[in-house]
Design a protein around this motif. Structure first.
Motif, PDB file in Angstrom:
ATOM      1  N   GLU A 214     -15.234  92.893  93.753  1.00 11.68           N
ATOM      2  CA  GLU A 214     -13.897  92.809  94.361  1.00 11.68           C
ATOM      3  C   GLU A 214     -12.908  93.151  93.260  1.00 11.68           C
ATOM      4  O   GLU A 214     -12.846  92.462  92.256  1.00 11.68           O
ATOM      5  N   HIS A 341     -14.442  90.025  90.744  1.00  9.46           N
ATOM      6  CA  HIS A 341     -15.593  89.197  91.099  1.00  9.46           C
ATOM      7  C   HIS A 341     -16.823  90.075  91.308  1.00  9.46           C
ATOM      8  O   HIS A 341     -16.730  91.112  91.952  1.00  9.46           O
ATOM      9  N   ARG A 459     -12.963  77.587  94.123  1.00  9.61           N
ATOM     10  CA  ARG A 459     -12.434  78.809  93.514  1.00  9.61           C
ATOM     11  C   ARG A 459     -12.322  78.714  91.993  1.00  9.61           C
ATOM     12  O   ARG A 459     -12.018  79.689  91.339  1.00  9.61           O
ATOM     13  N   GLU A 471     -21.600  84.508  93.116  1.00 14.75           N
ATOM     14  CA  GLU A 471     -20.388  85.255  92.807  1.00 14.75           C
ATOM     15  C   GLU A 471     -19.972  84.926  91.373  1.00 14.75           C
ATOM     16  O   GLU A 471     -19.618  83.785  91.073  1.00 14.75           O
TER      17      GLU A 471
HETATM   18 MG    MG Z   1     -14.523  86.659  95.736  1.00 13.39          MG
END
Ligand code: MG
Ligand code: ADP
Length: 728
Positions: A214, A341, A459, A471
């Motif tokens: 990303e 990411h 997060r 991730e």
């Molecule tokens: Mg992400």
């Protein structure tokens, strides 16, 4: 107002809206400029097609005559698309992609012209590569570098050039690029994962690592960027006071995409479609003028190529829109920086995502095997994983409460934590039939339904399990994904090898059943990996303390972080798995450290120049205006002038203080640089740049930013944050 700033603002305001013709359906554009399987089927003989497929799967060699045929077919296909040149496209260790174009055009001895491209030109080239970083490899071996075709990543047309993805290696065989070690790591993880898969499914022949990146970025008007020497030369603003409004209202994230950005995105997406980069998602990010782009995930090598290509395409398309893309990890102080990411998983050629829980207890045991082995791998090599994303620019982002800290930990969510806790209590040795039934029904068997509501994503975690993939969120926005992907796949490959050995030993020597052996080994791994699991707030100070107790590394700055790359266990790891020999590992370390030094050095020089030659002269001239004002007031009011000149006098004093501080610090910073520059040990030099030079950047900035608030806006030479960060 200063000329440059004035002109820049004027040009940016007068931009006309660019119309993008994207009326064609995306799917009909997809990969039109790629010599992919579909194009190959059309243009190649069956034998040639099969040769490429086999090369992709088994790394087998392609014969010279087949290569000739493929080259001719590629050329014919490219000529139909008005292509005139070809290039070996590669990723040297500068971080950017490299290309040297040659025309198909050639003259014959009879004096006429033809378009020519043969197998030797496809398979191997020798670019004059003496100026690419090699960390001393080429000097040591006095060898030249050459590029060699990577058939696993399809050729593509970029502009009017046929680009052939290649590896870049020294004649002595050492890798000089990002792709070579990545391909070797992918082979290693393929081999180890296939071996482990055989416990569950004998039909598995190949395991591919997948990557979905990303990409975050800033879009800034080109004229405004050109008016800022710091942005132009370092990719980030080295000074600039925060705008009154930044991201505090959270009104940009997922908000309506501004028209100008939307036109850019549509144009970019069209280009990506043609190049076969499967971009799918776009949205505003947290900071003003910050955006994100994400594709559908792909096989890791292809995904890495696509991201490298994308970073180039992004700039080219931006140019058409009078925009500049900032990929720097922290272009603006006070608002969020940009990351990339890396979503990663492993998939079999039988279509199974190994990190996705399955429908049966058996497939879930397979899932748990790969899940727990990944956790164990990260636990063993957390410091190396941190090193894989270390760079001068990423140091600004990691740990700045907008991105994960420099401490690597893994988030797996509540439900999977419970599963691991239960697995940890599995009996040692052979399992009783009751225990097995219980495991199947209540632990392993329950996973699918659990994951559906595994929504409590954290997060703040650098490495999070998100349902069917991990991730890795500490990767910087400007990074080449090959670096973290090489490390991640290598450490997982190694871990799976160890796992296989341990399970086989229990089976062969202790006479255990396969399932019992797997449960036994996994139980121990869960126990050994506990310190890497963390579900709390990764941004908090408590975590830093806790991580220290757990003996996790916390290498805040790049020079520290990189050291592990040349530690004995890491050198051995890469060597053993055939990913990099110690010469290659050491060379890369040197290149990384050197890049760090140069980045900080450039920033220091640029800031010194801006502070001395742009800021101070303006501050002085404003100060003179104030002095004139005070003198005037004195003429009018005589002895009582102070009542009226109070404000001006205070300002004069403040300005004098800031000017003096800047002058002194620029001088000291230059001296610190001089001291560091004579040091020949590159690691030491990097430490000096980090600890003796870099701190001045912040300190000088502080005074410049204070002056920005004091000096007349009309005079201020640099385009301000509020002008840079909001589209008109
Ligand atoms: Mg992400
Ligand atoms: P976010 O992290 O923003 O919530 P998503 O969950 O939508 O994003 O997924 C982000 C990325 O993960 C996408 O690029 C997607 O293609 C990728 N992804 C999904 N499945 C896999 C997989 N099995 N392997 C690698 N990447 C994947």
């Amino acid at each position: 107002m200063s000329n440059l700033r004035f002109q820049a603002l004027n040009t940016s305001i007068n931009r006309s809206q660019i119309k993008v013709d994207d009326s064609t359906l995306r799917s009909s554009l997809f990969a039109k400029h790629v010599f992919n399987t579909q194009a190959m089927r059309q243009h190649l003989t069956k034998d040639a097609f099969l040769a490429i497929e086999e090369a992709k799967e088994k790394n087998s060699k392609i014969s010279r005559s087949t290569a000739d045929h493929i080259a001719t077919a590629m050329k014919e296909w490219a000529l139909k698309h008005q292509v005139t040149h070809y290039t070996h496209w590669f990723q040297p260790l500068t971080g950017a992609t490299a290309e040297k174009h040659d025309a198909f055009f050639e003259t014959t001895s009879e004096g006429y012209a033809i378009e020519k491209f043969d197998g030797s030109q496809l398979v191997q080239q020798e670019p004059d590569a003496s100026s690419f970083p090699s960390g001393g490899i080429r000097n040591t071996f006095e060898a030249r570098g050459y590029t060699a075709w990577d058939p696993t990543s399809p050729a593509f047309i970029y502009g009017t050039t046929l680009c052939i993805p290649t590896v870049f290696v020294a004649y002595t065989g050492e890798a000089l690029d990002y792709k070579t070690p990545l391909l070797r790591a992918l082979q290693a993880v393929d081999a180890s994962a296939v071996a482990v898969c055989k416990y569950f499914d004998k039909n598995v022949r190949k395991v591919n690592a997948s990557l979905g990146w990303e990409q975050e970025y800033f879009l800034i008007d080109k004229a405004l960027v050109a008016s800022r020497p710091d942005l132009m030369l370092t990719g980030r603003t080295l000074l600039g006071h925060a705008a009154a409004k930044g991201q505090q209202l959270d009104d940009h994230y997922f908000g309506t995409i501004p028209n100008r950005a939307m036109a850019y995105m549509r144009d970019l997406e069209n280009e990506c479609m043609l190049l076969g980069i499967p971009v799918k998602t776009r949205h505003n990010e947290v900071a003003p003028n910050q955006f994100e782009l994400a594709p559908i995930f792909e096989e890791a090598n292809l995904a890495v190529d696509h991201n490298s290509l994308l970073m180039d395409v992004m700039q080219k398309v931006a140019d058409r829109h009078h925009l500049k893309v900032l990929l720097h990890e922290k272009p603006f102080a006070g608002v969020n920086g940009s990351g990339k990411h890396n979503n990663w998983s492993l998939a079999t050629d039988t279509g199974v995502n190994l990190l996705s829980p399955g429908k049966t207890p058996m497939s879930n045991l397979q899932f748990l095997t790969f899940f727990i082995n990944t956790i164990k791998a990260v636990k063993e090599y957390e410091e190396l994983l941190r090193a894989s994303v270390a760079s001068a620019s990423n140091d600004h982002r990691l740990g700045a409460n907008e991105a994960p800290p420099a401490i690597v930990s893994i988030f797996i969510g509540n439900q999977l934590s419970k599963v691991l806790n239960e697995l940890e209590t599995v009996s040692k040795g052979k399992l009783s039939p009751e225990e097995k039934t219980d495991l199947k029904l209540n632990v392993v068997g329950k996973i699918p339904e659990i994951l559906l509501d595994n929504t409590d994503r954290n997060r703040t975690s650098p490495f999070a399990f998100t349902g069917n993939k991990f991730e890795f969120r500490a990767v910087g926005s400007s990074a080449n994904c090959a670096s973290p992907m090489t490390v991640l796949n290598t450490i997982v490959a190694k871990q799976l090898q160890v796992f296989k050995l341990e399970v086989d030993t229990l089976i062969d020597e202790k006479g255990m059943k396969k399932d019992d052996a797997i449960f036994n080994v996994l139980r121990e791994y869960i126990k050994q990996s506990k310190t890497i699991l963390f579900e709390g707030n990764g941004y908090s100070d408590e975590w830093k303390k806790e991580a220290k107790k757990r003996k996790l590394s916390n290498n805040i700055a790049t020079p520290e972080a990189l050291k592990v790359k040349v530690s004995q266990p890491v050198l051995e790891l890469f060597e053993e798995l055939g990913v990099m020999n110690s010469v290659e590992s050491k060379a890369r370390y040197e290149i990384d450290v050197e890049e760090y030094v140069m980045k900080v050095q450039i920033e220091s020089r640029v800031l010194g120049d801006i502070a001395r030659n742009h800021i101070i002269p303006i501050a002085v001239s404003y100060q003179n205006r104030l002095i004139k004002n005070v003198t005037g007031l004195k003429t009018i009011y005589g002895a009582s002038y102070k009542t009226y000149a109070e404000e001006a006098l205070t300002l004069i004093e403040s300005i004098s203080h800031h000017i003096a501080s800047i002058n002194a610090m620029v001088r000291d910073m230059t001296n610190a640089r001089k001291k560091a520059n004579v040091i020949s040990d590159i690691s030491k030099k990097a430490q000096m740049y980090c600890h003796d030079v870099k701190p001045y950047l912040e300190d000088i900035r502080y005074h410049c930013d204070k002056l920005e608030l004091l000096v007349d806006d009309e005079l201020w030479p640099l385009t301000k944050y509020r002008e840079l960060l909001f589209f008109s």
